[in-house]
Design an enzyme around this catalytic site. Structure first.
Site, mmCIF file in Angstrom:
data_model
loop_
_atom_site.group_PDB
_atom_site.id
_atom_site.type_symbol
_atom_site.label_atom_id
_atom_site.label_comp_id
_atom_site.label_asym_id
_atom_site.label_seq_id
_atom_site.Cartn_x
_atom_site.Cartn_y
_atom_site.Cartn_z
ATOM 1 N N GLY A 236 68.792 69.197 13.146
ATOM 2 C CA GLY A 236 68.334 67.884 13.578
ATOM 3 C C GLY A 236 69.502 66.963 13.838
ATOM 4 O O GLY A 236 70.610 67.406 14.170
ATOM 5 N N SER A 237 69.268 65.688 13.670
ATOM 6 C CA SER A 237 70.280 64.695 14.008
ATOM 7 C C SER A 237 71.405 64.677 12.978
ATOM 8 O O SER A 237 71.215 65.025 11.812
ATOM 9 C CB SER A 237 69.653 63.305 14.099
ATOM 10 O OG SER A 237 69.363 62.809 12.806
ATOM 11 N N THR A 238 72.563 64.231 13.426
ATOM 12 C CA THR A 238 73.720 64.147 12.536
ATOM 13 C C THR A 238 73.477 63.135 11.421
ATOM 14 O O THR A 238 73.857 63.371 10.266
ATOM 15 C CB THR A 238 74.976 63.795 13.346
ATOM 16 O OG1 THR A 238 75.233 64.871 14.266
ATOM 17 C CG2 THR A 238 76.190 63.616 12.454
ATOM 18 N N GLY A 241 71.390 64.745 8.883
ATOM 19 C CA GLY A 241 72.206 65.749 8.204
ATOM 20 C C GLY A 241 73.061 65.140 7.105
ATOM 21 O O GLY A 241 73.208 65.708 6.018
ATOM 22 N N GLU A 258 72.772 72.318 11.331
ATOM 23 C CA GLU A 258 73.013 72.433 12.772
ATOM 24 C C GLU A 258 72.587 71.103 13.367
ATOM 25 O O GLU A 258 71.403 70.772 13.380
ATOM 26 C CB GLU A 258 72.228 73.610 13.362
ATOM 27 C CG GLU A 258 72.719 74.024 14.736
ATOM 28 C CD GLU A 258 72.119 73.193 15.846
ATOM 29 O OE1 GLU A 258 72.851 72.337 16.399
ATOM 30 O OE2 GLU A 258 70.946 73.382 16.153
#
Length: 487
Positions: A236-238, A241, A258
């Site tokens: 997903g999105s940083t 994360g 990821e």
């Protein structure tokens, strides 16, 4: 009408609605219409799923019985093949994914990947003999054993859900782990259908695979902090994360991430710039640009900049945005109104930053969530449009002044997920590719996406690798065992 049964959660081998009876609507992004409902799993449901996974790992022989794992994974693979037409139709309806993608990341490649990791499981060497040595003068035979991590929380996004769901649960189950799968609330149905097929068509012991579909981020967050969970595998999105890493830190869980990308497609000055521009514009339109590894920066020689912009714009205009059920569709809708509004905000920002919208640039006024495929010129690599992941059909064209400058631009990013290099000289393209800090890279049109090829990124694009042997081994621990030599 969708032929697939209604979405249900799977907890401890049982298919059901949420324990509270709550549910939420599932929308078709192409029309905005309600096509079903998903269980709004409660905190108690998530707790029960974690408990079931923990029990199945600790108290059954799932983690040690390779033959059982092979049999169950082959059964799941066959069930997916047997229900392929319905699964593809559900994906187009729920995800807004054009039908042509079902032959790739939409369905065929992830299902092939499940078979690939099962084949790997049958031949995988779980022990490595390091031979005899005399550490501290004591003759010892050393063996490295590989063992499953334990309970895995698999948290997946909405853009290519079947690819990512199977890229997590396939290797995790093959490794001997047990899993709690939590899909994005925009696309819960395809995950629930995966759970149903596992429950009804395989011999998976109860609790080995669980699927919960909470709408609330707070409820889902239990998976990242619960001490019974050994590993979090997230795509997903940083920003999310980072939050997952922080939540997992107190219990020092293993974390696979990821995350985002802002990949550059580089045409060197001896490349066919028109061909690269057309191919990159096409790629930026696929599934409305909703792919983390899509090349969304087109980096071309300054002297050929206008040609590249014109070709990219003409390509996007020829593709347009179409109903994903149309056999000719390349660019469908974005997933939701929130995502459409996010993309529209970036299009406004492009003009505020001094960019020129060459084609597209508008939200399409029709039912569903649509954005015109868009080419933006006149911005440099420091602009927000060139630095931030948009997740829409938006391509930014940036000029470079030679190979060194092209490498500088490609690497001037918080991300490092993918990219491409094209040149009339293969050795020159390879030399540039070696200098680009990304986890995957296409050289002169090569294709890296395959079940046996590791996928992941450098820098803020994540930690670890998915797919390939490396992706399987993410779900393993290593244990070094020493015994007396000759014992």
């Amino acid at each position: 009408m969708i032929a697939t049964p209604p979405a249900q959660q799977l907890v401890d081998g049982k298919l059901s609605g949420a324990s509270t009876g709550a549910s939420y609507p599932i929308l078709n992004p192409a029309t905005g219409e309600e096509i079903g409902h998903a269980p709004d799993s409660s905190a108690d449901d998530v707790d029960a799923a974690i408990a079931a996974a923990r029990r199945a790992f600790d108290e059954t022989d799932w983690s040690t019985d390779v033959a059982l794992r092979v049999r169950c994974l082959r059964q799941l693979h066959q069930a997916l093949l047997d229900h392929a037409d319905d699964f593809r139709a559900l994906t187009t309806a729920e995800v807004g994914m054009p039908g042509f993608m079902m032959g790739a990341a939409g369905f065929d490649v992830p299902v092939e990947g499940l078979k690939w990791v099962t084949d790997l499981l049958e031949r995988y060497e779980w022990e490595t003999d390091l031979g005899v040595a005399r550490p501290m003068g004591i003759p010892s035979r050393r063996t490295v054993r590989r063992e499953p991590v334990g309970v895995v929380a698999a948290i997946t996004p909405w853009n290519v859900p079947t690819q990512i769901n199977l890229a997590k649960i396939g290797p995790a189950l093959a490794a001997g782990c047990t899993v709690v799968l939590k899909p994005a609330p925009d696309t819960p149905w395809v995950a629930a259908e995966l759970g149903r097929l596992a429950a009804e068509h395989t011999d998976l012991p109860a609790g080995v695979l669980n699927v919960v579909t909470p709408r609330s981020n707070e409820v889902a967050a239990q998976l990242t902090s619960d001490p019974r969970v050994d590993m979090v595998s997230f795509t997903g999105s940083t920003n999310t994360g980072r939050a997952i890493m922080a939540a997992a830190a107190p219990t020092l869980k293993k974390v696979f991430l990821e995350l985002g990308g802002k990949s550059a497609a580089i045409a060197l000055d001896d490349a066919d710039v028109a061909a690269v521009a057309g191919a990159t514009a096409f790629a930026a339109c696929i599934h409305a640009g909703q792919g983390c590894a899509i090349t969304t920066r087109l980096v071309v020689p300054r002297e050929k900049y206008d040609e590249a912009v014109d070709v990219a714009a003409a390509t996007m205009e020829s593709i347009g945005a179409k109903d994903p059920a149309d056999p000719g569709a390349i660019c469908g809708p974005v997933i939701s109104q929130a995502q459409r509004d996010r993309v529209a905000g970036y299009l406004r920002l492009a003009e505020e930053e001094g960019g020129r919208i060459v084609t597209g640039g508008k939200v399409i006024d029709q039912p569903g969530f649509w954005v015109e495929p868009t080419v933006i010129a006149g911005l440099d690599n420091s602009s927000c449009l060139a630095q931030e992941e948009i997740f829409g059909p938006v391509l930014v064209v940036i000029p470079h002044d030679g190979d060194d400058d092209a490498v500088r631009i490609a690497n001037d990013s918080a991300y490092g997920l993918s990219g491409s290099v094209d040149s009339g000289d293969l050795e020159r393209a390879r030399a540039v590719a070696r200098r680009i800090r990304t986890g995957t890279l296409a050289v002169n049109g090569g294709v890296w996406f395959s079940p046996d090829a590791p996928f992941g990124g450098y820098k803020q694009s994540g930690l670890g690798r998915e797919m390939g042997v490396a992706g399987f081994e993410e779900y393993l621990e290593m244990k070094t065992v020493a015994e007396p030599a000759g014992g």
